[in-house]
Design a protein around this motif. Sequence first.
Motif, PDB file in Angstrom:
ATOM      1  N   TRP A 294       0.838  -1.200   0.000  1.00  0.00           N
ATOM      2  CA  TRP A 294       0.000   0.000   0.000  1.00  0.00           C
ATOM      3  C   TRP A 294       0.873   1.250   0.000  1.00  0.00           C
ATOM      4  O   TRP A 294       0.602   2.208  -0.729  1.00  0.00           O
ATOM      5  CB  TRP A 294      -0.913  -0.004   1.224  1.00  0.00           C
ATOM      6  N   HIS A 295       1.930   1.266   0.808  1.00  0.00           N
ATOM      7  CA  HIS A 295       2.794   2.434   0.908  1.00  0.00           C
ATOM      8  C   HIS A 295       3.518   2.697  -0.413  1.00  0.00           C
ATOM      9  O   HIS A 295       3.679   3.851  -0.829  1.00  0.00           O
ATOM     10  CB  HIS A 295       3.803   2.253   2.046  1.00  0.00           C
ATOM     11  N   ARG A 296       3.943   1.644  -1.090  1.00  0.00           N
ATOM     12  CA  ARG A 296       4.640   1.819  -2.377  1.00  0.00           C
ATOM     13  C   ARG A 296       3.690   2.372  -3.441  1.00  0.00           C
ATOM     14  O   ARG A 296       4.048   3.264  -4.210  1.00  0.00           O
ATOM     15  CB  ARG A 296       5.232   0.488  -2.836  1.00  0.00           C
ATOM     16  N   VAL A 297       2.481   1.825  -3.480  1.00  0.00           N
ATOM     17  CA  VAL A 297       1.500   2.301  -4.466  1.00  0.00           C
ATOM     18  C   VAL A 297       1.095   3.734  -4.144  1.00  0.00           C
ATOM     19  O   VAL A 297       0.942   4.578  -5.049  1.00  0.00           O
ATOM     20  CB  VAL A 297       0.268   1.370  -4.489  1.00  0.00           C
ATOM     21  N   ALA A 298       0.936   4.049  -2.863  1.00  0.00           N
ATOM     22  CA  ALA A 298       0.576   5.414  -2.467  1.00  0.00           C
ATOM     23  C   ALA A 298       1.685   6.400  -2.833  1.00  0.00           C
ATOM     24  O   ALA A 298       1.409   7.538  -3.239  1.00  0.00           O
ATOM     25  CB  ALA A 298       0.285   5.462  -0.965  1.00  0.00           C
ATOM     26  N   ASP A 299       2.947   5.980  -2.709  1.00  0.00           N
ATOM     27  CA  ASP A 299       4.063   6.851  -3.111  1.00  0.00           C
ATOM     28  C   ASP A 299       3.979   7.187  -4.596  1.00  0.00           C
ATOM     29  O   ASP A 299       4.195   8.332  -5.008  1.00  0.00           O
ATOM     30  CB  ASP A 299       5.402   6.174  -2.807  1.00  0.00           C
ATOM     31  N   LEU A 300       3.676   6.182  -5.405  1.00  0.00           N
ATOM     32  CA  LEU A 300       3.558   6.406  -6.854  1.00  0.00           C
ATOM     33  C   LEU A 300       2.391   7.339  -7.158  1.00  0.00           C
ATOM     34  O   LEU A 300       2.479   8.230  -8.007  1.00  0.00           O
ATOM     35  CB  LEU A 300       3.375   5.070  -7.580  1.00  0.00           C
ATOM     36  N   TYR A 301       1.280   7.122  -6.484  1.00  0.00           N
ATOM     37  CA  TYR A 301       0.104   7.965  -6.695  1.00  0.00           C
ATOM     38  C   TYR A 301       0.407   9.404  -6.288  1.00  0.00           C
ATOM     39  O   TYR A 301      -0.015  10.358  -6.954  1.00  0.00           O
ATOM     40  CB  TYR A 301      -1.075   7.411  -5.892  1.00  0.00           C
ATOM     41  N   GLN A 302       1.174   9.575  -5.205  1.00  0.00           N
ATOM     42  CA  GLN A 302       1.537  10.920  -4.736  1.00  0.00           C
ATOM     43  C   GLN A 302       2.414  11.634  -5.768  1.00  0.00           C
ATOM     44  O   GLN A 302       2.287  12.845  -5.983  1.00  0.00           O
ATOM     45  CB  GLN A 302       2.301  10.822  -3.416  1.00  0.00           C
ATOM     46  N   LYS A 303       3.305  10.892  -6.430  1.00  0.00           N
ATOM     47  CA  LYS A 303       4.143  11.488  -7.471  1.00  0.00           C
ATOM     48  C   LYS A 303       3.300  11.947  -8.657  1.00  0.00           C
ATOM     49  O   LYS A 303       3.588  12.965  -9.283  1.00  0.00           O
ATOM     50  CB  LYS A 303       5.206  10.487  -7.931  1.00  0.00           C
ATOM     51  N   ALA A 304       2.261  11.172  -8.966  1.00  0.00           N
ATOM     52  CA  ALA A 304       1.387  11.541 -10.082  1.00  0.00           C
ATOM     53  C   ALA A 304       0.502  12.725  -9.732  1.00  0.00           C
ATOM     54  O   ALA A 304       0.228  13.580 -10.579  1.00  0.00           O
ATOM     55  CB  ALA A 304       0.537  10.334 -10.488  1.00  0.00           C
ATOM     56  N   TYR A 305       0.047  12.792  -8.476  1.00  0.00           N
ATOM     57  CA  TYR A 305      -0.866  13.844  -8.027  1.00  0.00           C
ATOM     58  C   TYR A 305      -0.329  14.440  -6.724  1.00  0.00           C
ATOM     59  O   TYR A 305      -0.776  14.071  -5.624  1.00  0.00           O
ATOM     60  CB  TYR A 305      -2.275  13.285  -7.820  1.00  0.00           C
ATOM     61  N   PRO A 306       0.641  15.368  -6.819  1.00  0.00           N
ATOM     62  CA  PRO A 306       1.308  15.900  -5.604  1.00  0.00           C
ATOM     63  C   PRO A 306       0.363  16.560  -4.617  1.00  0.00           C
ATOM     64  O   PRO A 306       0.666  16.604  -3.412  1.00  0.00           O
ATOM     65  CB  PRO A 306       2.304  16.919  -6.187  1.00  0.00           C
ATOM     66  N   ASP A 307      -0.775  17.101  -5.070  1.00  0.00           N
ATOM     67  CA  ASP A 307      -1.703  17.780  -4.168  1.00  0.00           C
ATOM     68  C   ASP A 307      -2.690  16.834  -3.493  1.00  0.00           C
ATOM     69  O   ASP A 307      -3.552  17.270  -2.724  1.00  0.00           O
ATOM     70  CB  ASP A 307      -2.487  18.858  -4.940  1.00  0.00           C
ATOM     71  N   TRP A 308      -2.580  15.580  -3.796  1.00  0.00           N
ATOM     72  CA  TRP A 308      -3.493  14.587  -3.231  1.00  0.00           C
ATOM     73  C   TRP A 308      -3.326  14.500  -1.715  1.00  0.00           C
ATOM     74  O   TRP A 308      -2.209  14.519  -1.192  1.00  0.00           O
ATOM     75  CB  TRP A 308      -3.193  13.235  -3.882  1.00  0.00           C
ATOM     76  N   VAL A 309      -4.444  14.426  -1.003  1.00  0.00           N
ATOM     77  CA  VAL A 309      -4.422  14.293   0.455  1.00  0.00           C
ATOM     78  C   VAL A 309      -4.290  12.811   0.790  1.00  0.00           C
ATOM     79  O   VAL A 309      -5.238  12.037   0.625  1.00  0.00           O
ATOM     80  CB  VAL A 309      -5.703  14.876   1.085  1.00  0.00           C
ATOM     81  N   ARG A 310      -3.120  12.439   1.256  1.00  0.00           N
ATOM     82  CA  ARG A 310      -2.828  11.028   1.489  1.00  0.00           C
ATOM     83  C   ARG A 310      -3.597  10.518   2.719  1.00  0.00           C
ATOM     84  O   ARG A 310      -3.444  11.054   3.808  1.00  0.00           O
ATOM     85  CB  ARG A 310      -1.326  10.852   1.705  1.00  0.00           C
ATOM     86  N   PRO A 311      -4.401   9.455   2.562  1.00  0.00           N
ATOM     87  CA  PRO A 311      -5.163   8.941   3.710  1.00  0.00           C
ATOM     88  C   PRO A 311      -4.316   7.997   4.561  1.00  0.00           C
ATOM     89  O   PRO A 311      -3.184   7.662   4.217  1.00  0.00           O
ATOM     90  CB  PRO A 311      -6.300   8.176   3.032  1.00  0.00           C
ATOM     91  N   SER A 312      -4.887   7.578   5.656  1.00  0.00           N
ATOM     92  CA  SER A 312      -4.241   6.558   6.481  1.00  0.00           C
ATOM     93  C   SER A 312      -4.377   5.201   5.780  1.00  0.00           C
ATOM     94  O   SER A 312      -5.337   4.977   5.024  1.00  0.00           O
ATOM     95  CB  SER A 312      -4.899   6.481   7.862  1.00  0.00           C
ATOM     96  N   PRO A 313      -3.435   4.285   5.999  1.00  0.00           N
ATOM     97  CA  PRO A 313      -3.555   2.953   5.385  1.00  0.00           C
ATOM     98  C   PRO A 313      -4.874   2.301   5.764  1.00  0.00           C
ATOM     99  O   PRO A 313      -5.287   2.348   6.933  1.00  0.00           O
ATOM    100  CB  PRO A 313      -2.353   2.188   5.964  1.00  0.00           C
TER     101      PRO A 313
END
Length: 294
Positions: A216-235
């Motif tokens: 989950w953390h690896r996929v979330a990192d990739l998603y954050q790179k694609a959408y830097p303004d995304w509000v990252r949720p808790s796992p």
Amino acid sequence: MAARLQYSSPSFQKFQLWVNQWQFGSGWWPATLALYQRLGGDDEKLDAIVRFWAGEPTLKSSEVRRSLRDHGLAGAYPIGKLPPAESLHWQRLAFCAQLCRAIGFGGLVVLVEEIELIAQYSLLQRVKSYRVLGHLFGTTTLPEEIKKAPLVFVGAVTRDFERVILQEKGDWEKAPKIALQKHMSEEVVKAGMEAISQATPLRSCLEAREAIQSMWHRVADLYQKAYPDWVRPSPPQLPELYSTTTVRSIIRRWITEWDVRRYYSPDTEIGIVEDEAIKSTPTEELPELEEDEE
């Protein structure tokens, strides 16, 4: 990829040297690469060259020779007749893999998805497909054009294909005989079927709960790179896992939820309904896929 070429870089110069010394292509690869460098702002011709590299029949020898003459390159880059279609397919893969290296990557990974669709082909079409798979995945049957290319081939097929098609439908016995009749390499066709039978079964998600949590953390990192303004949720808590649950479906579930929250609101209530039914390999040959054997 072509737009990222840096002509003064050592990696491009190495790529250019490889292209100029490559034994395949009757001169088309060094000629089109040289033209790509020289054409400058001629977007239409640049686009035609790139689409030729990608696999489209966009170039004629007369047009290439004319462009070479117009740019003073005719003597330096003579071209012959365009190679046969099958050889040209392999050449394009090798060329694109080397092009990847020229822009800083290690090579090219080719994903061959849904191999089980072969089951719906006629017997002759299946044999031709096994031949292609034998070229891609066989240890001793790689075409000469791609033997030294930085290529990795990865395929996916349903678990029951070997039992249903190769064994019950009889392709293990029928396909080599058809190959001999049609003057195909029996060795290559067998290599394609062996690649299917020797496929590595994917681990069940039931055995990989901890690995999925860390993923989950690896996929979330990739998603954050694609959408830097995304509000990252808790796992999240993992959904209920079944023997048929795939990692792919879990990742798709995460991204679907993130997309919805990013488009609307981080607090949006979301309910995701998934159909986990796994269909077995279809075995009926589709008449519309039949071909004239002549």
